[in-house]
Write a protein that holds these residues in place. Structure first.
Motif, PDB file in Angstrom:
ATOM      1  N   PHE A  21       0.642  -0.736  -0.101  1.00  0.00           N
ATOM      2  CA  PHE A  21      -0.149   0.244   0.003  1.00  0.00           C
ATOM      3  C   PHE A  21       0.763   0.885   0.133  1.00  0.00           C
ATOM      4  O   PHE A  21       0.597   2.481  -0.497  1.00  0.00           O
ATOM      5  N   LEU A  22       2.060   1.298   0.728  1.00  0.00           N
ATOM      6  CA  LEU A  22       2.140   2.173   0.888  1.00  0.00           C
ATOM      7  C   LEU A  22       3.810   2.506  -0.398  1.00  0.00           C
ATOM      8  O   LEU A  22       3.930   4.055  -0.704  1.00  0.00           O
ATOM      9  N   LEU A  26       3.302   5.918  -1.551  1.00  0.00           N
ATOM     10  CA  LEU A  26       3.722   6.654  -1.838  1.00  0.00           C
ATOM     11  C   LEU A  26       5.226   6.820  -3.783  1.00  0.00           C
ATOM     12  O   LEU A  26       6.253   6.654  -3.313  1.00  0.00           O
ATOM     13  N   LYS A  27       4.803   6.750  -3.975  1.00  0.00           N
ATOM     14  CA  LYS A  27       5.432   6.607  -5.716  1.00  0.00           C
ATOM     15  C   LYS A  27       6.578   7.554  -5.989  1.00  0.00           C
ATOM     16  O   LYS A  27       6.390   8.798  -5.817  1.00  0.00           O
ATOM     17  N   GLY A  28       7.288   6.259  -6.559  1.00  0.00           N
ATOM     18  CA  GLY A  28       8.995   7.444  -6.329  1.00  0.00           C
ATOM     19  C   GLY A  28       9.689   7.543  -5.283  1.00  0.00           C
ATOM     20  O   GLY A  28      10.896   8.182  -5.273  1.00  0.00           O
ATOM     21  N   VAL A  29       9.270   7.079  -4.420  1.00  0.00           N
ATOM     22  CA  VAL A  29       9.846   6.975  -2.781  1.00  0.00           C
ATOM     23  C   VAL A  29      10.399   5.548  -3.074  1.00  0.00           C
ATOM     24  O   VAL A  29      10.184   4.680  -3.126  1.00  0.00           O
ATOM     25  N   PRO A  30      11.768   5.799  -2.580  1.00  0.00           N
ATOM     26  CA  PRO A  30      12.877   4.400  -2.324  1.00  0.00           C
ATOM     27  C   PRO A  30      12.553   3.645  -1.702  1.00  0.00           C
ATOM     28  O   PRO A  30      11.491   3.185  -0.357  1.00  0.00           O
ATOM     29  N   ARG A  31      12.207   2.354  -2.091  1.00  0.00           N
ATOM     30  CA  ARG A  31      11.736   1.024  -1.202  1.00  0.00           C
ATOM     31  C   ARG A  31      12.228   0.614   0.020  1.00  0.00           C
ATOM     32  O   ARG A  31      11.119   0.486   0.906  1.00  0.00           O
ATOM     33  N   ARG A  39      10.519  -0.291   9.996  1.00  0.00           N
ATOM     34  CA  ARG A  39      10.920  -1.034  10.914  1.00  0.00           C
ATOM     35  C   ARG A  39      10.805   0.166  12.128  1.00  0.00           C
ATOM     36  O   ARG A  39      10.650  -0.305  13.007  1.00  0.00           O
ATOM     37  N   ARG A  40      10.571   2.085  11.766  1.00  0.00           N
ATOM     38  CA  ARG A  40      11.653   2.447  12.587  1.00  0.00           C
ATOM     39  C   ARG A  40      10.092   2.838  13.761  1.00  0.00           C
ATOM     40  O   ARG A  40      10.548   3.829  14.601  1.00  0.00           O
ATOM     41  N   GLY A  41       8.814   2.287  12.795  1.00  0.00           N
ATOM     42  CA  GLY A  41       8.112   2.929  13.528  1.00  0.00           C
ATOM     43  C   GLY A  41       6.912   3.449  13.817  1.00  0.00           C
ATOM     44  O   GLY A  41       5.963   4.425  14.107  1.00  0.00           O
ATOM     45  N   GLU A  42       7.929   4.674  12.401  1.00  0.00           N
ATOM     46  CA  GLU A  42       7.001   5.821  11.490  1.00  0.00           C
ATOM     47  C   GLU A  42       4.991   5.761  11.184  1.00  0.00           C
ATOM     48  O   GLU A  42       4.574   7.297  11.010  1.00  0.00           O
ATOM     49  N   ALA A  52       5.754  -5.010   8.302  1.00  0.00           N
ATOM     50  CA  ALA A  52       4.952  -5.100   6.698  1.00  0.00           C
ATOM     51  C   ALA A  52       4.767  -5.550   6.316  1.00  0.00           C
ATOM     52  O   ALA A  52       4.160  -5.355   5.360  1.00  0.00           O
ATOM     53  N   SER A  53       4.142  -7.272   6.681  1.00  0.00           N
ATOM     54  CA  SER A  53       3.188  -8.013   6.595  1.00  0.00           C
ATOM     55  C   SER A  53       2.248  -7.546   6.933  1.00  0.00           C
ATOM     56  O   SER A  53       0.772  -8.432   6.196  1.00  0.00           O
ATOM     57  N   TYR A  54       1.521  -6.727   7.929  1.00  0.00           N
ATOM     58  CA  TYR A  54       0.060  -6.567   7.948  1.00  0.00           C
ATOM     59  C   TYR A  54      -0.784  -6.266   7.023  1.00  0.00           C
ATOM     60  O   TYR A  54      -0.636  -5.358   6.314  1.00  0.00           O
ATOM     61  N   ARG A  55      -2.192  -6.681   6.823  1.00  0.00           N
ATOM     62  CA  ARG A  55      -2.733  -6.836   5.883  1.00  0.00           C
ATOM     63  C   ARG A  55      -4.491  -5.420   6.570  1.00  0.00           C
ATOM     64  O   ARG A  55      -4.427  -5.984   7.666  1.00  0.00           O
TER      65      ARG A  55
END
Length: 333
Positions: A21-22, A26-31, A39-42, A52-55
């Protein structure tokens, strides 16, 4: 850019992984950046940290930290490009849009190209959900499918992953392609040149790759018109397989020019076959069939005029072509 709070209301988003989804939002933002903020919880869902696997679920609220990317810049394109892409549409329904992509236009933006086909068409059709189902090289023309919604994209991409998609190309190669050379199975691997360019080469350490070839027509011993059917979809697969077979694609300054010197034709097609006189990369994605459950998306893209005219000049002084191709059908689903 400020913090975004996105409420999940669209059924198309329900069940999608948060990382995917992100990446779409966030097209154009590096993977790497997307996974770092996860990972940082932001990134938070309903105020809590997630993996990352949350649906995602209906009515979730997703907090996205401030980001800036190419997507924040306006999509720039000329009126001519817009009209060219609109005129290139050969199939459209509620789920898919298929183009006969012109040669020379990138399918998506990159480090040196702000906008490609998908970015321009998202703007033209006011549909931010428009996504590429697959890719074509910038200099390759022909069938290019885009999905209008996530559910359609998932079904089509599953067909690609399971190798149920049929892709047929038309191409012109230097020299006399042997009638017996019907199947090329050479492993391919990606590598980076000393100057930083990404390329592909034949290597025993590479991934399995198979291309089937059929001779359609000849211009004497100087050039051959081929049909290629892909069984795997490796980067630059047809270009590397033909070059490794000693008959590079006409107009391919990346792989055909790398053939051993004794294999490079000095004067093909009465001079017009020389690299500097070939109008474009002579590779065209002519037919695409994507199984969609009980149905299928079937499209045929006519060869671009400049490529067809170039071939006509190659055979102009020869006897009538051998083994003419059967008549081609229309586009349907």
């Amino acid at each position: 850019m400020t913090v975004q709070h996105v409420d999940i209301q669209d059924p198309e988003d329900v069940g999608q992984r948060i990382d995917n989804f992100l990446l779409r939002t966030l097209k154009g933002v590096p993977r790497q950046y997307v996974y770092r903020i996860l990972r940082r919880g932001e990134v938070r869902v309903n105020g809590g940290r997630i993996k990352a696997s949350y649906r995602m679920k209906l009515h979730d609220t997703v907090r996205i930290p401030p980001t800036r990317s190419r997507q924040d810049l306006p999509v720039e394109y000329s009126a001519d490009i817009e009209e060219t892409l609109k005129a290139s549409v050969i199939f459209e329904d509620a789920d898919f849009l298929v183009l006969n992509k012109p040669a020379g236009i990138a399918v998506h933006g990159g480090s040196s190209i702000r906008s490609g086909v998908v970015e321009i068409l998202r703007d033209v059709y006011a549909n931010p959900r428009l996504e590429l189902v697959h890719r074509l090289d910038r200099d390759t023309s022909g069938c290019l499918a885009l999905a209008k919604k996530r559910s359609a994209l998932q079904v089509a991409q599953a067909a690609f992953r399971e190798r149920r998609v049929k892709k047929i190309y038309e191409l012109y190669v230097h020299g006399h392609w042997p009638q017996s050379n019907r199947v090329v199975q050479l492993k391919l691997e990606r590598y980076e040149t000393a100057w930083g360019e990404r390329r592909v080469r034949v290597s025993a350490a590479g991934a399995q790759a198979r291309t089937d070839f059929e001779v359609l027509e000849r211009a004497g011993d100087r050039a051959t018109r081929l049909q290629a059917t892909l069984h795997t979809g490796r980067t630059h697969q047809i270009r590397v397989h033909t070059s490794a077979s000693g008959h590079g694609i006409m107009g391919d300054d990346k792989y055909a020019a790398a053939q051993p010197e004794h294999q490079q034709p000095e004067n093909t097609c009465n001079g017009v076959g020389r690299m500097e006189n070939i109008p474009r990369l002579c590779l065209h994605a002519r037919k695409l069939t994507i199984p969609l459950g009980a149905d299928a998306l079937r499209v045929v893209a006519p060869v671009e005029a400049s490529m067809a005219q170039f071939w006509a000049s190659c055979v102009a002084d020869d006897v009538p072509a051998q083994g003419p191709e059967k008549p081609r059908g229309g586009n349907q689903r």
